[in-house]
Write an enzyme that holds these catalytic residues in place. Structure first.
Site, mmCIF file in Angstrom:
data_model
loop_
_atom_site.group_PDB
_atom_site.id
_atom_site.type_symbol
_atom_site.label_atom_id
_atom_site.label_comp_id
_atom_site.label_asym_id
_atom_site.label_seq_id
_atom_site.Cartn_x
_atom_site.Cartn_y
_atom_site.Cartn_z
ATOM 1 N NE ARG A 1 -3.838 -2.423 -0.171
ATOM 2 C CZ ARG A 1 -3.444 -4.042 -0.018
ATOM 3 N NH1 ARG A 1 -1.913 -3.318 -1.078
ATOM 4 N NH2 ARG A 1 -4.178 -4.587 -0.445
ATOM 5 C CB SER B 1 -8.431 -2.728 4.447
ATOM 6 O OG SER B 1 -9.201 -3.172 3.766
ATOM 7 C CD GLU C 1 -6.168 0.047 2.624
ATOM 8 O OE1 GLU C 1 -5.743 -1.561 3.521
ATOM 9 O OE2 GLU C 1 -6.000 -0.520 1.847
HETATM 10 C C1 LIG Z 1 -15.455 -1.270 -0.726
HETATM 11 C C2 LIG Z 1 -14.197 -0.810 -0.440
HETATM 12 C C3 LIG Z 1 -12.735 -1.929 -0.815
HETATM 13 C C4 LIG Z 1 -11.721 -1.642 -1.403
HETATM 14 N N1 LIG Z 1 -11.216 -3.063 -1.532
HETATM 15 C C5 LIG Z 1 -9.854 -2.888 -1.681
HETATM 16 C C6 LIG Z 1 -8.825 -4.013 -1.811
HETATM 17 O O1 LIG Z 1 -9.583 -4.688 -2.302
HETATM 18 N N2 LIG Z 1 -7.322 -3.538 -1.789
HETATM 19 C C7 LIG Z 1 -6.389 -2.014 -1.974
HETATM 20 O O2 LIG Z 1 -5.862 -1.730 -2.610
HETATM 21 N N3 LIG Z 1 -7.860 -1.040 -1.713
HETATM 22 C C8 LIG Z 1 -9.298 -0.684 -1.451
HETATM 23 N N4 LIG Z 1 -10.319 -0.224 -1.189
HETATM 24 C C9 LIG Z 1 -9.724 1.585 -0.907
HETATM 25 C C10 LIG Z 1 -10.111 1.514 -2.730
HETATM 26 O O3 LIG Z 1 -10.762 1.095 -3.495
HETATM 27 C C11 LIG Z 1 -8.273 2.599 -3.425
HETATM 28 O O4 LIG Z 1 -7.608 2.516 -2.502
HETATM 29 C C12 LIG Z 1 -7.816 2.963 -5.275
HETATM 30 O O5 LIG Z 1 -7.273 2.885 -5.572
HETATM 31 C C13 LIG Z 1 -8.232 4.257 -4.360
HETATM 32 O O6 LIG Z 1 -9.300 5.303 -5.672
HETATM 33 P P1 LIG Z 1 -9.443 6.841 -5.487
HETATM 34 O O7 LIG Z 1 -9.927 7.064 -7.003
HETATM 35 O O8 LIG Z 1 -10.937 6.347 -5.225
HETATM 36 O O9 LIG Z 1 -9.042 7.363 -4.905
HETATM 37 P P2 LIG Z 1 -9.254 8.511 -3.784
HETATM 38 O O10 LIG Z 1 -10.174 8.022 -2.652
HETATM 39 O O11 LIG Z 1 -10.145 9.076 -4.701
HETATM 40 O O12 LIG Z 1 -7.880 9.596 -3.513
HETATM 41 C C14 LIG Z 1 -7.096 8.363 -3.190
HETATM 42 C C15 LIG Z 1 -6.014 9.365 -2.797
HETATM 43 O O13 LIG Z 1 -5.101 9.704 -3.957
HETATM 44 C C16 LIG Z 1 -5.186 10.749 -4.201
HETATM 45 N N5 LIG Z 1 -5.604 10.790 -5.703
HETATM 46 C C17 LIG Z 1 -6.298 10.262 -6.496
HETATM 47 N N6 LIG Z 1 -6.094 10.418 -8.108
HETATM 48 C C18 LIG Z 1 -4.921 10.989 -7.954
HETATM 49 C C19 LIG Z 1 -4.175 11.422 -9.235
HETATM 50 N N7 LIG Z 1 -5.325 11.424 -10.462
HETATM 51 N N8 LIG Z 1 -3.125 11.707 -9.317
HETATM 52 C C20 LIG Z 1 -2.549 12.451 -8.115
HETATM 53 N N9 LIG Z 1 -3.460 11.967 -6.831
HETATM 54 C C21 LIG Z 1 -4.796 11.701 -7.231
HETATM 55 C C22 LIG Z 1 -6.306 11.423 -3.404
HETATM 56 O O14 LIG Z 1 -5.952 13.011 -2.872
HETATM 57 C C23 LIG Z 1 -6.168 11.188 -2.736
HETATM 58 O O15 LIG Z 1 -5.392 11.733 -1.973
HETATM 59 C C24 LIG Z 1 -10.878 -0.821 -1.253
HETATM 60 C C25 LIG Z 1 -12.028 0.458 -1.169
HETATM 61 C C26 LIG Z 1 -14.056 0.184 -0.744
HETATM 62 C C27 LIG Z 1 -14.571 2.017 -0.619
#
Ligand SMILES: Cc1cc2nc3c(=O)[nH]c(=O)nc-3n(C[C@H](O)[C@H](O)[C@H](O)COP(=O)(O)OP(=O)(O)OC[C@H]3O[C@@H](n4cnc5c(N)ncnc54)[C@H](O)[C@@H]3O)c2cc1C
Length: 338
Positions: free
Chosen positions: A155, A225, A321
């Site tokens: 992570r 998580s 996380e």
């Molecule tokens: C139900 C559920 C299940 C999940 N299961 C998993 C799993 O199995 N494995 C896992 O690894 N994760 C899991 N996650 C966590 C999540 O899905 C991942 O971390 C995912 O990659 C986040 O994507 P997001 O676009 O929503 O990120 P966001 O929450 O929108 O952003 C995350 C961070 O990255 C930054 N960011 C976003 N986009 C950019 C960009 N283009 N450039 C620079 N910075 C940026 C944001 O500012 C923030 O700090 C889960 C989440 C949920 C809600």
């Protein structure tokens, strides 16, 4: 008028402005606007790994840069996807086009651009295994750069450190070997026969298991998580294993031992524990949910109780996380919870 920030916790949090951008030029224009107004700017995908601890004092940019381009060499499929593409849609599209490799990572919420940032992982596979490059926009000069070594860890990546500020992920390159090897080391996937299994079968199974175990954020707000699985040294593990012989443990190549944070929380009897509108999920203790109109402070208070209780019982400090975002930008979640 303040605008609501999309976030999978479904918390009522607001920013001065929330703008969806489709092109690199728009990102630059937003950055220049925020700089001129001296307000912070934050780029977001779907907000599925983010906890807004309070309203944000600036502009939230929703990265919606699209496009998927597929090419091939003799050995590999080469995929370039815009950072705003939905991760699961990319995985589904590739499976439909008979391009295997990402099936274990199906149904992880969020955008493609966020996948390298925390090196998403599930069912024995991590993003880094297929990472080719990450394209970044340097906001200070408008130039696009390509990073091939993401310095990935559990992570973790260089995009959380060196390229955290003033850089935006605009596209991601993934390399999938045509010589496909199924990864069947985890849970229900072990039941498949590696001679006959297909990527589509793994994809379907992962979707089925995830849907049955994890709360759908559209129904019950959550960020997946909440804490990372802690990694401890072997001496501490041996001491704990004497007291808790059935404690799940995953031995790492470097001699350290990874524990299951959900098991530790569950052992503390915290499943279903509720503070305000936030609660520990009753099926998966690692997931904190917005059970009943939670506000950010409920989630913070609950996370603090979980962290302190695990610390007192096991002597292990859980690290979030989830990324914590306050008024001016990201803050140290460990400091806020301690
Ligand atoms: C139900 C559920 C299940 C999940 N299961 C998993 C799993 O199995 N494995 C896992 O690894 N994760 C899991 N996650 C966590 C999540 O899905 C991942 O971390 C995912 O990659 C986040 O994507 P997001 O676009 O929503 O990120 P966001 O929450 O929108 O952003 C995350 C961070 O990255 C930054 N960011 C976003 N986009 C950019 C960009 N283009 N450039 C620079 N910075 C940026 C944001 O500012 C923030 O700090 C889960 C989440 C949920 C809600």
């Amino acid at each position: 008028m303040k605008k609501r920030i999309p976030n999978t916790f479904n918390l009522p949090v607001y920013a001065q402005d929330v703008i969806a951008v489709n092109h690199v030029d728009e990102l630059m224009a937003c950055y220049e606007h925020a700089t001129a107004k001296n307000i912070p700017m934050l780029v977001l995908g779907e907000g599925s790994n983010t906890l807004f601890t309070e309203d944000f004092a600036g502009m939230v940019i929703l990265n919606r840069i699209g496009g998927v381009a597929i090419s091939e060499t003799e050995d590999c499929w080469l995929i370039k996807a815009g950072a705003g593409v939905i991760w699961h849609q990319l995985v589904s599209q590739l499976i439909e086009q008979h391009i295997p490799g990402l099936e274990n990572l199906a149904l992880i919420p969020g955008c493609v651009g966020s996948a390298p940032i925390q090196n998403i992982g599930a069912y024995g596979v991590e993003f880094e295994q297929f990472a080719d490059y990450v394209e970044l926009l340097d906001l200070t000069n408008g130039e696009l750069i390509t990073v091939t070594d993401g310095e990935y860890g559990y992570r973790e990546s260089i995009f959380k450190s060196q390229y955290r500020q003033h850089y935006v992920v605009t596209a991601v390159g993934v390399k999938l070997p045509k010589q496909w090897q199924p990864v069947l080391s985890y849970g229900e996937l072990k039941l498949f026969d590696r001679q006959t299994v297909t990527a589509k079968m793994i994809f379907d199974k992962v979707c089925e298991v995830r849907s049955s175990k994890l709360p759908n954020p559209k129904v019950l707000g959550n960020g997946g998580s909440f804490f990372k699985n802690p990694v401890i040294d072997r001496t501490q593990y041996q001491q704990l294993a004497k007291r808790y012989p059935d404690m799940p443990a995953y031995f790492q190549a470097d001699g350290q031992v990874k524990l299951a944070a959900g098991w530790l929380i569950d052992q503390c009897g915290l499943k279903n524990h509720q503070i305000g509108g936030a609660a520990v999920h009753d099926k998966q203790a690692l997931v904190l949910i917005n059970k009943d109109h939670a506000i950010a402070q409920d989630v913070i208070d609950l996370a603090r109780v979980v962290r302190n209780t695990v610390q007192q019982r096991f002597g292990i400090s859980l690290s979030p996380e989830i990324r914590f975002i306050a008024k001016q930008g990201e803050i140290d979640a460990n400091l806020l919870l301690s």
